[in-house]
Design an enzyme around this catalytic site. Structure first.
Site: not given
Ligand code: GLC
Length: 746
Positions: A226-228
């Protein structure tokens, strides 16, 4: 590892699918599973020794700041970009980083996107080829690459929540192909999912994207990270195909996975699958090594010089080192060399153009800052000072550009203008009669139409990394012949851009109303003027094109076209040409762009030297994505192959016949009358079936007369059968459809 994995508890398996901190995955010592470190990129290592954050606020270890993607995209040179990738891989290993979070390969839908400095192009082919080169370079050093952000993360406004409303054809033809090319040709170890929603569903839990397209269609076998902070529902995300949530949730969402497995709502096999992928990733990376900061700095300078784009030049460039030259603009002394946010790194050193110009000239060229970087316009004294030195110089190099706060990850721009004080300065300098060379430093496109007539030359320097100052000096003095080309259009005005009315969208959603007509695809479809077109860039020499040839073989999906063209350096200097190949392909069904980039080659030639440049085109290079059949489609007919020095500098074109079997539309009872009639033999069947009784004296149903066929053509046959005067038995429609379809199939 398998036996050890089999002995893991559910909680341990869940912990593997989430970070153990901001940058590290979970280790399980008793099973011999190491933790690995992921770190930003994409144009340099942002290795945070402590106090981590994901927006570049905290300190990080010094690393080489290579030219950001906006510059690398302008190089049009996969070999050069791959060398940058390799250097990044070496630096990652030396800092004990096993995954570099890049490249960023989102399409530049609008020049207003605050993060365009971190992306390669408005065109998916150029983005895909250069993105794959970066991935191959990084991974050649035993470090994982992670193309991002999958998918349609083309703005910063409301990026963690906004729903991108986009049709599948536009996704397939514009926003997915760069990822498709990178995944299928460079096999990245990871792909990062985007923050935003896609047609209402978070990318982090979008099964069609993460599993059906990415894995089942493209064969991706790595880890989806995932993106953060992009995960909204951890259980749904895992079901959709998200393997690794970053950063750590402190175990909170791990517990949700365990509970879902225990209450039977989550298939434990999905958890095992994700955990095993992370374990496999942890075992792939190579550790250790060192890098020579001097070598990497020299590479950064060599690369940066190949990225600058010479937009305009009346012959004032290259400068004579012994000439009468002045330098104006604080950006010459205080360079902007990278963007802000998670990609912002601490460089190992930083060159400024002023010092580098003085070094090459061998003397202290006069300098005036001209404007304060904070844009304060109450500094007329600076303008007066600048006029003073310009008046006494034959040529004045004026450094202009966007201040650091004008663009960044996390927010978008609202306009394309340079700071007003800078344009005022440019006018003031030009009025002295000196010949003006403008050098730009900007991560996103700026409008130039208002002022570029004041300049004898304009060099678009984008953001060139820590060695950009030296690279600009090399280009200005002709040590390097500029060879950069625009990877995005420079429009006359913001209002001319295709997404102008739909950027950044309304609260909660943004409509990609321009469809596939992004960048030059739009400008060339409407035939509107631009300041400088996609693919444009000048050299200190000229190139000739001749003998364009195409050998087309095969039919249908076996279609191949071997294209060749002869390029000659007609000038007095060695130089590099970017030979661009565009295809115009026909369709009777959908509106297609005038032409689309399908190949490019950067070729270095000495004066008088010629070379034959070759391209291989396949079926897909002529295809569009059919929105109803939901498949790639090539229609029979004639296509045109164009080669040239930009999307609007076409030097040679060639017609090619496409030997394609037409796909016959199959009719059903719910197909409209016009589709029944379009099928060979369809009208005959309907004339036979829709026969009026003799007493009406009619030869045919009034719906089958020419006029009616047009006005009633869109009425589905099942509904037409209910109309008085259709004389059509609704119970026979399936049988009739079978008869018509049988006639149509060859
Ligand atoms: C950021 C960015 C992403 C980056 C990540 C870690 O928000 O969107 O590109 O890799 O978080 O810093």
């Amino acid at each position: 590892m398998n036996d050890a994995f089999d002995r893991l508890t559910i909680a341990e398996r869940a912990s593997l699918t989430s970070g153990s901190s901001m940058w590290r995955t979970q280790a399980i010592d008793r099973a011999g599973i190491p933790s690995i470190t992921l770190s930003d990129g994409p144009h340099g290592l942002r290795r945070q020794p402590d106090g981590a954050d994901h927006l570049g606020v905290g300190h990080s270890l010094p690393a080489t700041c290579f030219p950001p993607a906006v510059a690398l995209g302008s190089s049009w040179d996969p070999g050069l970009v791959q060398r940058v990738g390799s250097a990044l891989g070496v630096e990652a290993r030396s800092m004990d980083v096993q995954v570099l979070l890049g490249p960023g390969i989102n399409i530049k839908r609008s020049p207003l996107c605050g993060r365009n400095f971190e992306y390669l192009s408005e065109d998916p082919h150029l983005s895909g080829v250069l993105g794959a080169a970066l991935v191959e370079g990084i991974q050649s050093e035993g470090v994982g690459a992670c193309p991002k952000h999958f998918a349609v993360n083309n703005q910063e406004t409301d990026r963690l929540r906004v729903s991108v409303e986009v049709d599948e054809r536009t996704l397939r033809e514009i926003y997915l192909p760069a990822f498709e090319h990178v995944v299928t040709s460079a096999e990245p170890w990871l792909v990062m999912c985007a923050y935003n929603r896609v047609n209402g569903v978070y990318a982090s839990q979008h099964r069609w994207l993460l599993t059906e397209v990415l894995r089942e269609e493209w064969g991706f076998a790595g880890v989806v990270v995932s993106d953060w902070g992009a995960v909204s529902d951890r259980v749904e995300a895992l079901r959709a195909g998200l393997d690794l949530e970053m950063p750590t949730s402190g175990g909170a969402t791990d517990g949700q996975l365990v509970a879902a497995v225990q209450d039977g709502t989550l298939d434990p096999a999905l958890l095992d699958q994700a955990a095993r992928r992370v374990v496999h990733l942890a075992g792939r990376a190579v550790i250790g090594g060192a890098f020579d900061a001097g070598d990497h700095h020299r590479l950064a300078r060599e690369v940066a010089a190949q990225c600058a784009v010479l937009l305009k030049n009346d012959g004032v460039l290259p400068l004579d080192r012994d000439g009468s030259i002045a330098v104006v603009g604080e950006l010459a002394r205080t360079p902007r060399y990278q963007g802000a946010g998670s990609s912002q790194i601490v460089p190992t050193r930083l060159d400024d153009a002023l010092s580098e110009l003085r070094a090459l000239a061998g003397r202290d060229l006069p300098f005036a800052p001209g404007y304060p970087l904070d844009g304060d316009r109450s500094a007329p004294g600076l303008v007066k000072e600048a006029r003073g030195i310009a008046r006494n110089a034959d040529t004045t190099v004026v450094f202009l550009g966007l201040p650091a706060g004008a663009e960044s990850e996390g927010y978008d721009r609202t306009g394309l203008d340079l700071p007003p004080g800078q344009v005022d300065l440019l006018r003031a300098v030009a009025e002295t009669g000196t010949r003006v060379v403008v050098v730009l430093s900007n991560g996103g496109v700026v409008q130039v139409a208002e002022w570029d007539h004041l300049a004898a030359a304009v060099l678009e320097g984008w953001l060139l990394g820590q060695a950009g100052g030296g690279a600009l000096a090399d280009v200005l003095f002709g040590v390097v012949n500029p060879s950069g080309r625009l990877a995005e259009t420079i429009p006359l005005r913001l209002a001319d851009t295709p997404s102008y009315l739909n950027f950044p969208g309304d609260p909660g959603s943004v409509r990609y109303g321009e469809g596939v007509f992004v960048g030059y695809r739009y400008h060339d479809a409407v035939g509107g003027p631009v300041s400088y077109p996609f693919g444009h860039g000048l050299s200190y020499t000229e190139f000739g094109y001749a003998h364009l040839e195409a050998d087309v073989t095969g039919d249908d999906e076996r279609l191949r076209a071997e294209v060749s063209v002869r390029i000659t350096n007609l000038g007095e200097r060695p130089g590099q040409e970017v030979v661009q190949l565009y295809v115009s392909a026909p369709s009777q069904v959908v509106r297609r762009p005038e032409h689309e980039l399908r190949g490019f080659r950067k070729v270095a030639l000495d004066p008088g030297q010629s070379a034959t440049v070759r391209f291989e085109l396949g079926w897909r290079d002529f295809a569009y994505f059919h929105p109803v059949r939901r498949s790639w489609t090539v229609e029979p007919g004639t296509a045109v192959i164009h080669v040239g020095g930009s999307s609007r500098d076409i030097r040679q074109s060639l017609l090619v016949k496409l030997d394609i079997t037409p796909v016959r539309e199959r009719v059903t009872p719910d197909s409209p009358l016009e589709e029944w009639v379009a099928v060979p033999g369809g009208l005959e069947v309907l004339l036979r079936e829709m026969r009026p009784p003799a007493e009406t004296g009619l030869a045919r149903s009034r719906f089958l007369t020419d006029g009616s066929l047009r006005t009633m053509g869109s009425v589905p046959l099942r509904r037409l059968a209910r109309f008085p005067g259709a004389y059509l038995d609704p119970d026979r429609l399936d049988e009739l459809a079978a008869e018509v379809n049988a006639k149509a199939q060859p």
